[in-house]
Motif scaffolding. Structure first.
Motif, mmCIF file in Angstrom:
data_model
loop_
_atom_site.group_PDB
_atom_site.id
_atom_site.type_symbol
_atom_site.label_atom_id
_atom_site.label_comp_id
_atom_site.label_asym_id
_atom_site.label_seq_id
_atom_site.Cartn_x
_atom_site.Cartn_y
_atom_site.Cartn_z
ATOM 1 N N LYS A 111 16.255 -0.367 -4.302
ATOM 2 C CA LYS A 111 15.129 -0.989 -5.004
ATOM 3 C C LYS A 111 15.157 -0.634 -6.483
ATOM 4 C CE LYS A 111 11.940 -1.570 -1.134
ATOM 5 N NZ LYS A 111 11.921 -3.034 -1.055
ATOM 6 N N LYS A 160 7.597 3.240 -3.493
ATOM 7 C CA LYS A 160 8.733 2.616 -2.800
ATOM 8 C C LYS A 160 9.936 3.534 -2.786
ATOM 9 C CE LYS A 160 7.530 -2.152 -3.798
ATOM 10 N NZ LYS A 160 7.964 -3.483 -4.237
ATOM 11 N N VAL A 170 7.847 1.456 2.008
ATOM 12 C CA VAL A 170 6.828 1.078 1.019
ATOM 13 C C VAL A 170 5.459 1.540 1.499
ATOM 14 C CG1 VAL A 170 5.704 -0.827 -0.209
ATOM 15 C CG2 VAL A 170 8.161 -0.928 0.287
ATOM 16 N N GLU A 202 4.976 1.869 -8.477
ATOM 17 C CA GLU A 202 4.849 0.495 -8.935
ATOM 18 C C GLU A 202 3.391 0.070 -9.037
ATOM 19 O OE1 GLU A 202 7.943 -2.290 -7.613
ATOM 20 O OE2 GLU A 202 6.314 -3.486 -6.798
ATOM 21 N N GLU A 203 3.167 -0.792 -10.003
ATOM 22 C CA GLU A 203 1.852 -1.395 -10.212
ATOM 23 C C GLU A 203 1.438 -2.177 -8.955
ATOM 24 O OE1 GLU A 203 0.536 -5.163 -13.099
ATOM 25 O OE2 GLU A 203 2.629 -4.652 -12.752
ATOM 26 N N PHE A 204 0.173 -2.051 -8.570
ATOM 27 C CA PHE A 204 -0.334 -2.760 -7.394
ATOM 28 C C PHE A 204 -0.738 -4.175 -7.797
ATOM 29 C CE2 PHE A 204 -4.111 -3.909 -4.777
ATOM 30 C CZ PHE A 204 -3.489 -3.991 -3.546
ATOM 31 N N LEU A 205 -0.211 -5.158 -7.109
ATOM 32 C CA LEU A 205 -0.587 -6.551 -7.360
ATOM 33 C C LEU A 205 -1.359 -7.052 -6.152
ATOM 34 C CD1 LEU A 205 2.835 -7.890 -8.705
ATOM 35 C CD2 LEU A 205 0.885 -7.112 -10.050
ATOM 36 N N GLU A 209 1.199 -13.618 -0.271
ATOM 37 C CA GLU A 209 2.648 -13.465 -0.390
ATOM 38 C C GLU A 209 3.351 -14.710 0.133
ATOM 39 O OE1 GLU A 209 4.313 -9.628 0.834
ATOM 40 O OE2 GLU A 209 2.301 -8.796 0.636
ATOM 41 N N LYS A 236 2.841 -9.436 8.201
ATOM 42 C CA LYS A 236 3.478 -8.143 8.519
ATOM 43 C C LYS A 236 2.595 -7.175 9.281
ATOM 44 C CE LYS A 236 7.204 -7.596 5.212
ATOM 45 N NZ LYS A 236 7.066 -8.327 3.942
ATOM 46 N N GLU A 305 10.483 -8.210 -4.105
ATOM 47 C CA GLU A 305 11.774 -7.705 -3.632
ATOM 48 C C GLU A 305 12.758 -8.853 -3.421
ATOM 49 O OE1 GLU A 305 12.007 -6.305 0.385
ATOM 50 O OE2 GLU A 305 10.698 -7.873 1.143
#
Ligand code: AMP
Ligand code: GLY
Length: 445
Positions: A111, A160, A170, A202-205, A209, A236, A305
């Protein structure tokens, strides 16, 4: 043609099913395949080295098999063999294979590497920082949660693991303590082995999806091309309304609801085009599939990803919509004529809910007989894709299938719209039963 499909899940059953429909294909071999591929017309499972052989050994055995059986084309399902270099090995042995080489496979296997690639080529993605020392990662965690001491609560932090972690790499941490625990578990306690030694914060968005699966044909001396398929959405979480633990995927629909023309254009410009530019600039031998895991925030697509393969269970929803010949697609990928391949997609939608064993994604029983009401199932025109089940010769009445995995099967139903596809899929599921069977009831909603 004789085709070999590598892998053992629902995606591989869908690949074998679709390839077997090709006029050009005389036989599909699945290695190792599953109870679904074993029962598919013109398909046969191949068991070369028994259970869980070492990756290097199995690749050598597959090459020997492909040479001996005069396999014309091999299609790789999962990421593990690709990251271990199966495509390069096959090509060195003069065998045609659909799958990227090991260099390009790093887009999924690391990643950190993927993020560097995205930044280098301007692919729109979440902001992130990479760490190889736990102390530094923990400092960054603390300053993230301290920095938001003002009004409102601090946004979660996405953690991650760098390497392949089978969907366990993750974690979205809402609080400092949880984030610290994850960093320590990944980097110091080694819960993911070497996969967690390097880590991204990583920034949370936030937003829906979308999965875009695509064919890629690029490599030195050829003009690169990425051909995106109809979009899809995976679900998921284990339970309805996105509750419960993450899983390998509890069902998929195609196309992804809400992935409008404007968003598709945004995806092309902000993600697909710079990805192709990067693949060409890096000189990758990329003849295979790519999976873009997108998140839509404020009407903009962000790339979460890359996978260097088709998605599971998205493939089970997307392939039934393809009217064109899949073997020809693979030939076009290999031969560099992908630009001239014009796929025909059915209008309408497919809904593919997954039936899981009780306990999944934790411990689950195996060996339970799967009962199948064929008349009721046939009325829905659904297709059954087996993920984790074996077929015992002379087994129980009905299907002869027995559960052998957590995600046992998916039913994939077509409809002229999403609602009709969903109605048929859930009707089809009612025709299947096994001990402890459970499934989400909101796939596609
Ligand atoms: P990945 O393997 O990177 O796709 O991450 C697995 C899942 O974690 C994604 O499908 C998302 O649901 C979630 N996720 C990953 N990155 C982010 C992010 N930056 N913001 C919010 N959720 C994320
Ligand atoms: N459905 C996501 C994946 O295949 O990894």
């Amino acid at each position: 043609m004789k085709v070999l499909v590598i892998g053992s899940g629902g995606r591989e059953h869908a690949l074998a099913w679709k390839l077997a429909q090709s006029e050009r294909v005389e036989k599909v071999f699945a290695a190792p395949g599953n109870g679904g591929t074993a029962g598919e017309k013109h398909c046969e499972n191949v068991d070369l080295l028994g259970r869980d052989p070492a990756e290097g050994e199995i690749q050598e055995a597959l090459i020997r098999y492909a040479v001996k059986e005069r396999i014309d084309l091999t299609v790789v399902g999962p990421e593990g063999p690709l990251a271990a270099g199966i495509a390069d090995r096959f090509r060195s042995a003069g065998l045609a294979i659909t799958g990227p080489g090991v260099e390009a496979a790093r887009l999924e296997a690391s990643k950190d590497y993927a993020k560097t690639f995205m930044k280098k080529y301007g692919v729109r993605t979440a902001q992130s920082l990479s760490f190889t020392a736990a102390a530094e990662a923990l400092d960054a965690v603390r300053s993230h949660f301290a920095g938001a001491a003002g009004p409102g609560s601090p946004p979660p932090l996405v953690i991650k693991a760098d390497g392949l972690a089978g969907g366990k790499g993750v974690v979205i941490a809402e609080e400092r303590a949880a984030a610290e625990k994850t960093v320590t578990a990944f980097m110091e306690e080694g819960v993911l082995g070497s996969a967690g030694k390097t880590l991204l914060l990583e920034e949370f968005l936030q937003g829906p999806e979308v999965s875009v699966l695509a064919a890629v044909s690029a490599g030195p001396g050829r003009k690169g091309c990425i051909l995106p398929f109809v979009s899809a959405r995976d679900h998921k979480r284990r339970f309805d309304k996105d509750q419960g633990p993450n899983t390998g995927g509890m069902g998929a629909v195609a196309p992804a609801p809400g992935f409008t023309g404007a968003l598709q254009e945004d995806f092309h410009g902000a993600i697909l085009a710079p990805t192709l530019e990067g693949i060409e600039a890096e000189g990758f031998d990329y003849r295979g599939f790519i999976f873009f895991g997108l998140l839509i925030q404020n009407k903009r697509c962000y790339l979460l990803e890359y996978n260097v393969r088709l998605g599971d269970p998205e493939t089970q929803a997307v392939l039934p919509l393809l009217d064109s010949d899949f073997a020809e697609l693979c030939i076009a990928i290999e031969g560099g004529t992908l630009e001239d391949y014009h796929p025909v997609w059915k209008p309408g939608a497919v809904c593919a809910p997954v039936a899981a064993a009780s306990g999944y994604p934790g411990e689950y029983p195996t060996g339970d007989a799967i009962a199948f009401n064929e008349a009721a199932f046939a009325g829905t025109q659904a297709v059954l894709f087996v993920a984790g089940a074996v077929r015992s010769p002379g087994g129980p009445a009905g299907s002869g299938l027995r559960t052998a995995g957590g995600r046992v099967l998916a039913v994939s139903a077509y409809g002229s719209n999403g609602a009709e596809a969903r109605e048929r899929a859930y009707r089809a599921l009612k025709a299947v039963s096994f001990n402890g069977m459970s499934y989400r009831r909101d796939i596609g909603l």
